[in-house]
Design a protein around this motif. Structure first.
Motif: not given
Length: 303
Positions: A14, A110, A112-113, A115, A123, A125, A130-131, A133-134, A141
């Motif tokens: 990020s 976010s 993440y989508r 990645a 990932f 961040s 966001d983490v 989600d990933a 992440a």
């Protein structure tokens, strides 16, 4: 610029992890997206200072100068910030001589989508949401926690990993959390020859191992497993890594001792752990990534 990144180790960062964007983030939080965009345009020629992930990114990109043929590591940006941030960030990237050319700026949503679309192996961040989600979408992440201490080795990149719920699944940790240490030890001894399932960082560790093999004997990447496990729970871990055909350079079975001093002695550039209290302790000595995965984090999220 290569149009194929499928054969590379791909790390997504990020913009707030790469650079210190605290001032502009405060504008966003207090005044909203429009004021934030205006602030970035007004300051787009001001070079940003390095953020928590900057030293790691610099070393990752430096690997491309060492591996035969180069170009085996790709670092890209996945950011909640708007495109107006992009110009300032890329100006700063150019200023520091970082070979980063790809990015997604998502205007407050976010990232993440993207990645998966980029084929990211990891990932990093500063945004826990966001983490999570990933991780929920199968991507390794972590939320970076800053450390004032810096490793003193310039020519090696040293990763350290907790075991359960990071490299491995949390199946053994569930037994420990629900039934206690005695049952955990008995269960792990009985299952010593049954490999553990993979955790969220298994594929990243595999990718690192593949890069280590390419470097051969004089590899600038080192890996360490730093776990609270002790004998007899050590055997299942060793046999699991053997079954996966993954080599770990150093394995520390600490039997519940605090990990910070050992991570400092190892000289980790970054350490990944699923438990926030261990991360906070470790971050006094090394840069740390919290992996909000597994039963320890499910307990924390309960009302």
């Amino acid at each position: 610029m290569s149009s194929d990144i499928s054969n590379k180790l791909v790390i997504a960062i990020s913009s707030r992890a790469l650079f210190n964007l605290d001032d502009s983030h405060q504008v966003y939080m207090n005044e909203g997206l429009e004021a934030f965009a205006r602030y970035q345009i007004e300051h787009e020629d001001d070079i940003l200072t390095p953020g928590d992930a900057f030293p790691i990114v610099k070393k990752l990109l430096g690997l491309n100068q060492l591996v035969e043929g180069g170009g085996r590591v790709e670092v890209l940006l996945l950011s909640r910030n708007s495109a107006d941030t992009g110009l300032r960030v890329f100006n700063s990237i150019e200023h520091y001589g970082l070979d980063i050319t790809r990015a997604a700026f998502c205007g407050g949503t976010s990232p993440y989508r993207y990645a998966t679309a980029f084929g990211c192996d990891l990932f990093l961040s500063t945004e826990p949401e966001d983490v999570r989600d990933a991780l929920n979408h199968g991507i390794a992440a972590a939320t970076l926690i800053a450390s004032k201490s810096k490793p003193d080795h310039e020519h090696e990149l040293r990763f350290a990993f907790d075991g359960d719920a990071v490299v491995f699944s949390d199946e053994a940790e569930i037994v420990y959390k629900k039934q206690g240490l005695k049952e955990f030890s008995l269960s792990e001894k009985a299952s010593a020859r049954t490999p553990l399932s993979g955790g969220p960082f298994k594929e990243f560790l595999l990718a690192l191992h593949g890069l280590q093999v390419e470097f051969g004997e004089h590899c600038p990447i080192r890996t360490a497993l730093v776990t609270a496990r002790s004998a007899p729970a050590h055997e299942r871990v060793i046999r699991t890594l053997r079954a996966w055909n993954i080599r770990i350079d150093e394995s520390l079975f600490l039997g519940g001792l605090s990990k910070g001093a050992f991570l400092k002695a190892y000289g980790a550039d970054v350490f990944f752990d699923d438990q926030r209290m261990h991360c906070d302790s470790a971050s006094e000595h090394v840069a740390t990534g919290h992996v909000p995965h597994g039963i320890a984090n499910e307990i924390l999220l309960k009302p």
